[in-house]
Design an enzyme around this catalytic site. Structure first.
Site, PDB file in Angstrom:
ATOM      1  N   PRO A  88       0.983  -1.238  -0.146  1.00 22.55           N
ATOM      2  CA  PRO A  88       0.067  -0.135   0.163  1.00 22.55           C
ATOM      3  C   PRO A  88       0.706   1.293   0.023  1.00 22.55           C
ATOM      4  O   PRO A  88       0.396   2.275  -0.180  1.00 22.55           O
ATOM      5  CB  PRO A  88      -1.012  -0.194   1.136  1.00 22.55           C
ATOM      6  CG  PRO A  88      -0.883  -1.374   1.728  1.00 22.55           C
ATOM      7  CD  PRO A  88       0.726  -2.091   1.450  1.00 22.55           C
ATOM      8  N   GLU A 116       1.102  -8.316   8.434  1.00 19.55           N
ATOM      9  CA  GLU A 116       1.244  -6.915   8.369  1.00 19.55           C
ATOM     10  C   GLU A 116       2.363  -6.390   7.649  1.00 19.55           C
ATOM     11  O   GLU A 116       2.529  -4.929   7.607  1.00 19.55           O
ATOM     12  CB  GLU A 116       1.801  -6.590   9.812  1.00 19.55           C
ATOM     13  CG  GLU A 116       0.942  -6.811  11.079  1.00 19.55           C
ATOM     14  CD  GLU A 116      -0.703  -6.835  10.662  1.00 19.55           C
ATOM     15  OE1 GLU A 116      -1.440  -7.567  10.371  1.00 19.55           O
ATOM     16  OE2 GLU A 116      -1.042  -5.490   9.987  1.00 19.55           O
ATOM     17  N   ARG A 153      -1.383  -8.248 -21.394  1.00 24.92           N
ATOM     18  CA  ARG A 153      -2.210  -7.665 -22.568  1.00 24.92           C
ATOM     19  C   ARG A 153      -1.488  -6.698 -23.613  1.00 24.92           C
ATOM     20  O   ARG A 153      -1.996  -6.653 -24.711  1.00 24.92           O
ATOM     21  CB  ARG A 153      -3.457  -6.764 -21.992  1.00 24.92           C
ATOM     22  CG  ARG A 153      -4.334  -7.497 -21.236  1.00 24.92           C
ATOM     23  CD  ARG A 153      -5.521  -6.870 -20.314  1.00 24.92           C
ATOM     24  NE  ARG A 153      -6.066  -6.096 -21.477  1.00 24.92           N
ATOM     25  CZ  ARG A 153      -7.192  -6.570 -22.092  1.00 24.92           C
ATOM     26  NH1 ARG A 153      -7.600  -7.667 -21.604  1.00 24.92           N
ATOM     27  NH2 ARG A 153      -7.981  -5.949 -22.921  1.00 24.92           N
ATOM     28  N   ASP A 168      -7.996  -0.424 -26.410  1.00 22.19           N
ATOM     29  CA  ASP A 168      -8.270  -0.072 -25.046  1.00 22.19           C
ATOM     30  C   ASP A 168      -8.197   1.218 -24.725  1.00 22.19           C
ATOM     31  O   ASP A 168      -7.261   1.956 -24.942  1.00 22.19           O
ATOM     32  CB  ASP A 168      -7.241  -0.716 -24.346  1.00 22.19           C
ATOM     33  CG  ASP A 168      -7.726  -2.477 -23.652  1.00 22.19           C
ATOM     34  OD1 ASP A 168      -6.817  -2.936 -23.233  1.00 22.19           O
ATOM     35  OD2 ASP A 168      -8.781  -2.535 -24.170  1.00 22.19           O
TER      36      ASP A 168
HETATM   37  C1  LIG Z   1      -0.745  -4.969   5.017  1.00 22.44           C
HETATM   38  O1  LIG Z   1      -0.419  -5.850   3.863  1.00 22.44           O
HETATM   39  C2  LIG Z   1       0.764  -5.368   3.494  1.00 22.44           C
HETATM   40  C3  LIG Z   1       1.715  -4.451   3.819  1.00 22.44           C
HETATM   41  C4  LIG Z   1       3.189  -4.465   3.517  1.00 22.44           C
HETATM   42  C5  LIG Z   1       3.288  -5.061   2.054  1.00 22.44           C
HETATM   43  C6  LIG Z   1       2.336  -6.067   1.500  1.00 22.44           C
HETATM   44  C7  LIG Z   1       1.237  -6.229   2.245  1.00 22.44           C
HETATM   45  C8  LIG Z   1       0.040  -7.068   1.593  1.00 22.44           C
HETATM   46  N1  LIG Z   1      -1.031  -6.347   1.196  1.00 22.44           N
HETATM   47  C9  LIG Z   1      -1.043  -5.592   0.138  1.00 22.44           C
HETATM   48  C10 LIG Z   1      -0.206  -5.630  -0.811  1.00 22.44           C
HETATM   49  C11 LIG Z   1      -0.374  -4.705  -1.698  1.00 22.44           C
HETATM   50  C12 LIG Z   1      -1.519  -3.582  -1.601  1.00 22.44           C
HETATM   51  C13 LIG Z   1      -1.712  -2.644  -2.635  1.00 22.44           C
HETATM   52  N2  LIG Z   1      -2.643  -1.329  -2.556  1.00 22.44           N
HETATM   53  O2  LIG Z   1      -1.052  -2.656  -3.830  1.00 22.44           O
HETATM   54  C14 LIG Z   1      -2.514  -3.635  -0.683  1.00 22.44           C
HETATM   55  N3  LIG Z   1      -2.190  -4.757   0.193  1.00 22.44           N
END
Ligand SMILES: COc1ccccc1CNc1ccc(C(N)=O)cn1
Length: 243
Positions: A88, A116, A153, A168
């Site tokens: 994230p 986490e 793709r 696209d």
């Molecule tokens: C708490 O999760 C994590 C925390 C850190 C790394 C990976 C994860 C694995 N989760 C993810 C992974 C990607 C995305 C995204 N938005 O691309 C959302 N969640």
């Protein structure tokens, strides 16, 4: 185009790769995905991949060693690759970045975290951190599949009809126009007559106008550096809407 995925749930990745455009592209050999189970790179009897967080707090953190061992094994072939951590906190993924990855033609090594997240020291082995959107998922696997699907793709021959890659709408930077197929009327809703006219010039114009209408409505931020022709259509549209 080659992809490598590091995950504790290889079956999540593998089942998606059996179907559709990506499945056909892999069968045709125009793309290749190798999936590595992190647990195969652990050294303890329980094949542990996570541990309690230093500093306390809820949840578990993925340990660095299995990732390090897997990357060292993978990199031993000396082939250039781009190591991407899905998280994230990453740079926001888009069609533009998909094209960037495709053009770079490097093997994409996708690191999928769970729990986490992963021990911060993983960053020493990562080239880029990518997020597919502002939300937290239970793992990076879905994000890895989004990247694989959108990049595959773009490979010539991946889509049955070459045109549809270019067509696209995101390739042109707008949202898509409406699509219709049989039946001509359903529950009193008819297909727009223009699409039955066979006048391909008019149909193309209608589609551009409807793409602009959708973009104006849902993603006005995409309406920048329009061509003179598109600007003309947009003005027509606005005067219609403001009647
Ligand atoms: C708490 O999760 C994590 C925390 C850190 C790394 C990976 C994860 C694995 N989760 C993810 C992974 C990607 C995305 C995204 N938005 O691309 C959302 N969640």
């Amino acid at each position: 185009m080659k992809f490598e995925v590091l995950t504790i749930f290889p079956e999540v990745i593998e089942c998606y790769l059996k179907h559709g455009v990506v499945g056909r592209a892999l069968n045709k050999g125009i793309a290749e995905v190798k999936v590595y189970n992190l647990r195969d790179f652990t050294t303890d009897r329980h094949r542990k991949v996570d541990d309690y967080p230093y500093g306390g707090g809820a949840g578990m953190v993925m340990q660095i060693e299995p990732f390090y061992n897997a990357l060292r094994h993978i990199k031993s072939d000396g082939i250039p690759r781009k190591v991407i951590l899905l998280s994230p906190q990453g740079r926001r993924f888009s069609q533009r970045i998909a094209k960037e990855f495709y053009k770079e033609e490097k093997t994409l090594t996708l690191i999928c975290g769970r729990y986490e997240g992963i021990d911060e020291r993983i960053k020493a082995f990562v080239d880029e951190e990518i997020s597919i959107g502002d939300y937290v998922l239970s793992g990076g696997e879905l994000a890895a599949l989004v990247i694989i699907d959108s990049v595959v793709r773009l490979i010539p021959g991946a889509l049955g009809d070459e045109l549809s890659a270019e067509e696209d709408s995101f390739m042109k930077g707008f949202l898509d126009y409406p699509h219709y197929t049989r039946p001509e009327e359903f529950e009193g809703m008819r297909v727009p007559d223009i699409l039955l006219s066979g006048d391909h010039k008019k149909i193309a114009l209608w589609r551009k106008k409807e793409a602009l209408r959708n973009t104006l409505k849902n993603r006005p931020d995409l309406l920048k550096n329009l061509s003179a022709e598109d600007m003309k259509i947009l003005k027509e549209l606005c005067s219609e809407i403001n009647k």
